[in-house]
Design a protein around this motif. Structure first.
Motif, PDB file in Angstrom:
ATOM      1  N   ALA A 193      39.169  48.139  38.048  1.00 19.42           N
ATOM      2  CA  ALA A 193      40.378  48.210  38.865  1.00 19.42           C
ATOM      3  C   ALA A 193      41.373  47.140  38.431  1.00 19.42           C
ATOM      4  N   GLN A 194      42.648  47.420  38.698  1.00 14.50           N
ATOM      5  CA  GLN A 194      43.705  46.477  38.350  1.00 14.50           C
ATOM      6  C   GLN A 194      44.290  45.792  39.577  1.00 14.50           C
ATOM      7  N   GLY A 195      44.383  46.527  40.680  1.00 13.95           N
ATOM      8  CA  GLY A 195      44.999  45.968  41.881  1.00 13.95           C
ATOM      9  C   GLY A 195      44.044  45.095  42.669  1.00 13.95           C
ATOM     10  N   LYS A 196      44.626  44.163  43.398  1.00 18.68           N
ATOM     11  CA  LYS A 196      43.861  43.211  44.192  1.00 18.68           C
ATOM     12  C   LYS A 196      42.958  43.928  45.199  1.00 18.68           C
ATOM     13  N   THR A 197      43.497  44.881  45.925  1.00 18.78           N
ATOM     14  CA  THR A 197      42.739  45.610  46.943  1.00 18.78           C
ATOM     15  C   THR A 197      41.584  46.388  46.319  1.00 18.78           C
ATOM     16  N   SER A 198      41.842  47.033  45.201  1.00 20.98           N
ATOM     17  CA  SER A 198      40.802  47.819  44.530  1.00 20.98           C
ATOM     18  C   SER A 198      39.679  46.928  44.009  1.00 20.98           C
ATOM     19  N   ARG A 207      36.314  40.551  39.285  1.00 22.75           N
ATOM     20  CA  ARG A 207      36.379  41.836  38.578  1.00 22.75           C
ATOM     21  C   ARG A 207      35.319  41.906  37.477  1.00 22.75           C
ATOM     22  N   GLN A 252      40.087  37.957  38.667  1.00 24.26           N
ATOM     23  CA  GLN A 252      39.595  38.410  37.367  1.00 24.26           C
ATOM     24  C   GLN A 252      38.103  38.096  37.199  1.00 24.26           C
ATOM     25  N   TYR A 280      44.677  34.685  40.874  1.00 24.22           N
ATOM     26  CA  TYR A 280      44.539  35.688  39.809  1.00 24.22           C
ATOM     27  C   TYR A 280      43.262  35.443  39.005  1.00 24.22           C
TER      28      TYR A 280
END
Length: 163
Positions: free
Chosen positions: A29-34, A22, A19, A15
């Motif tokens: 984006a919030q999701g792992k894939t995104s 990100r 982050q 995680y």
């Protein structure tokens, strides 16, 4: 119990890395894939930027060589001819042809030469006056230097016209 703690640590580390990814890629984006997709797009944009920068640098180097004459020229009289050295820190495409044409106009035969045109431009040549026209006046180093310098100027003018 140890497996659960180990899994939680791995999840927390994963995680935290997501982050960080990100934030580096300015992803919302919030999701792992995104997040991973956004990072992929970001990497592609960086690759394109690097290519554009490389092209800009190559063009700047080329125009520096063509516009500001960073070409150094030495001509030294020797026993039966001249030692001619031409150097530029950058590759100057087509310059060798202009210099060799100047030698031909002067009636100089090249006895020995060393040329590099890849990373930089370097010409070291030993030229002697053609004996067939022995009734002509003798050349001196300043005339050879003037002719080669004129060839460099002609080359530069032609390159600038092509731009």
């Amino acid at each position: 119990m140890k497996n659960m703690v180990s899994r939680e640590r791995k999840r927390a580390a994963s995680y935290k890395k997501l982050q960080m990814l990100r934030s580096i890629t300015n992803s919302h984006a919030q999701g792992k894939t995104s997040i991973i997709l956004d990072a992929t797009k970001y990497i592609e944009e960086l690759k394109e930027r690097v290519e554009r920068i490389k092209q800009d640098i190559a063009m700047a180097q080329n125009s520096t060589c063509q516009n500001s004459f960073p070409v150094q020229l030495w001509v030294e009289a020797q026993d039966k001819g001249f030692l001619i050295k031409v150097f530029s820190e950058r590759s100057c495409r087509g310059l060798l042809v202009f210099i060799l044409e100047a030698f031909q106009e002067l009636g100089l035969d090249v006895l020995q030469a060393r040329v590099s045109c890849s990373e930089c431009f370097l010409l070291e040549a030993v030229g002697v006056k053609d004996d067939e026209g022995s009734s002509e006046c003798l050349l001196d180093a300043s005339e050879v230097k003037r002719a080669v310098s004129h060839a460099i100027q002609n080359w530069s003018a032609e390159v600038n016209e092509q731009q």
